[in-house]
Design an enzyme around this catalytic site. Structure first.
Site, PDB file in Angstrom:
ATOM      1  N   ASP A  12      -8.700   9.138   2.619  1.00 21.88           N
ATOM      2  CA  ASP A  12      -9.491   9.713   3.709  1.00 21.88           C
ATOM      3  C   ASP A  12      -8.729  10.936   4.236  1.00 21.88           C
ATOM      4  O   ASP A  12      -7.750  11.371   3.613  1.00 21.88           O
ATOM      5  CB  ASP A  12      -9.797   8.657   4.792  1.00 21.88           C
ATOM      6  CG  ASP A  12      -8.579   8.260   5.619  1.00 21.88           C
ATOM      7  OD1 ASP A  12      -7.451   8.729   5.328  1.00 21.88           O
ATOM      8  OD2 ASP A  12      -8.749   7.467   6.568  1.00 21.88           O
ATOM      9  N   CYS A  69      -4.769   6.030   3.272  1.00 24.57           N
ATOM     10  CA  CYS A  69      -5.314   6.384   4.585  1.00 24.57           C
ATOM     11  C   CYS A  69      -4.122   6.534   5.520  1.00 24.57           C
ATOM     12  O   CYS A  69      -2.993   6.689   5.042  1.00 24.57           O
ATOM     13  CB  CYS A  69      -6.340   5.358   5.058  1.00 24.57           C
ATOM     14  SG  CYS A  69      -5.741   3.677   5.253  1.00 24.57           S
ATOM     15  N   GLY A  70      -4.324   6.481   6.822  1.00 27.18           N
ATOM     16  CA  GLY A  70      -3.203   6.667   7.735  1.00 27.18           C
ATOM     17  C   GLY A  70      -2.118   5.623   7.528  1.00 27.18           C
ATOM     18  O   GLY A  70      -0.931   5.934   7.473  1.00 27.18           O
ATOM     19  N   GLY A  72      -2.754   2.756   5.189  1.00 33.17           N
ATOM     20  CA  GLY A  72      -2.982   2.028   3.929  1.00 33.17           C
ATOM     21  C   GLY A  72      -3.776   0.753   4.165  1.00 33.17           C
ATOM     22  O   GLY A  72      -4.358   0.199   3.238  1.00 33.17           O
ATOM     23  N   ARG A 137       2.149 -20.333 -13.202  1.00 34.63           N
ATOM     24  CA  ARG A 137       1.879 -20.601 -11.778  1.00 34.63           C
ATOM     25  C   ARG A 137       1.188 -19.416 -11.095  1.00 34.63           C
ATOM     26  O   ARG A 137       0.339 -19.591 -10.224  1.00 34.63           O
ATOM     27  CB  ARG A 137       3.168 -21.006 -11.047  1.00 34.63           C
ATOM     28  CG  ARG A 137       4.195 -19.921 -10.885  1.00 34.63           C
ATOM     29  CD  ARG A 137       5.435 -20.478 -10.199  1.00 34.63           C
ATOM     30  NE  ARG A 137       6.378 -19.444  -9.800  1.00 34.63           N
ATOM     31  CZ  ARG A 137       7.169 -18.773 -10.638  1.00 34.63           C
ATOM     32  NH1 ARG A 137       7.113 -18.999 -11.939  1.00 34.63           N
ATOM     33  NH2 ARG A 137       7.998 -17.859 -10.196  1.00 34.63           N
TER      34      ARG A 137
HETATM   35  C1  RB5 Z   1      -8.012   7.313  10.508  1.00 38.75           C
HETATM   36  O1  RB5 Z   1      -7.636   7.891  11.698  1.00 38.75           O
HETATM   37  C2  RB5 Z   1      -7.282   5.998  10.281  1.00 38.75           C
HETATM   38  O2  RB5 Z   1      -7.812   5.005  11.097  1.00 38.75           O
HETATM   39  C3  RB5 Z   1      -7.345   5.601   8.836  1.00 38.75           C
HETATM   40  O3  RB5 Z   1      -6.792   6.605   8.063  1.00 38.75           O
HETATM   41  C4  RB5 Z   1      -6.599   4.355   8.409  1.00 38.75           C
HETATM   42  O4  RB5 Z   1      -5.264   4.354   8.856  1.00 38.75           O
HETATM   43  C5  RB5 Z   1      -7.265   3.088   8.617  1.00 38.75           C
HETATM   44  O5  RB5 Z   1      -6.767   2.005   8.262  1.00 38.75           O
END
Ligand code: RB5
Length: 153
Positions: A12, A69-70, A72, A137
């Site tokens: 994102d 993302c910010g 993960g 396992r």
């Molecule tokens: C975006 O601001 C942020 O919420 C997104 O990148 C992420 O960290 C979500 O889990």
């Protein structure tokens, strides 16, 4: 060890910058990857990219996914809704390695914000290089997850 055919990569806006850097690194390493976006730092919704990557990984054999993302975490929560996906967020080499060895993780979630690129490279390299142990396992435990996934409505 089965060779990874391709790595699908998605991010994102908070992961966009790291995705671009990671793709440069993959180019240097001559790794085959496909960029599923986002393609700019403009604000977007992480589930759209998580689903795009996860669906491909679930469909195509011997592929893996990387989602940024910010933190993960959102990416991993979303990706794990796709059948066949075992997504993990890893912030250190040990958890990255064990997620492959024990859990046969097929998607890696990375933290795009406030995290050194040197560490990212280490985590990604060890995650891509570590095979699933195939031990009974671990297979049994993964099969329990698969069974749940197949029966849950
Ligand atoms: C975006 O601001 C942020 O919420 C997104 O990148 C992420 O960290 C979500 O889990």
């Amino acid at each position: 060890m089965t060779k990874i055919k391709k790595v699908y990569i998605g991010a994102d806006h908070a992961g966009f910058e790291l995705k671009e850097k990671l793709m440069e690194y993959f180019k240097e390493k001559r790794m085959l990857y496909e960029d599923l976006g986002t393609h700019s730092p403009d604000s977007v919704d992480y589930p759209d990219y998580a689903m795009a990557v996860a669906r491909r990984v679930a469909k195509k054999k011997n592929t893996k996914g990387i989602l940024i993302c910010g933190t993960g975490t959102g990416m991993v929560i979303a990706a794990n809704k796709v059948k066949g996906i075992r997504a993990v967020a890893a912030y250190d080499k040990y958890s990255a390695k064990m997620s492959r060895n024990d859990n046969d993780a097929n998607v890696l979630g990375l933290r795009g914000r406030f995290f050194p690129f040197e560490k990212v490279k280490e985590i990604v390299s060890v995650w891509l290089a570590t095979p699933f142990s195939g031990e009974a396992r671990h297979k049994r435990r993964i099969n329990k997850i698969k069974q749940f996934e197949n029966n849950e409505r």
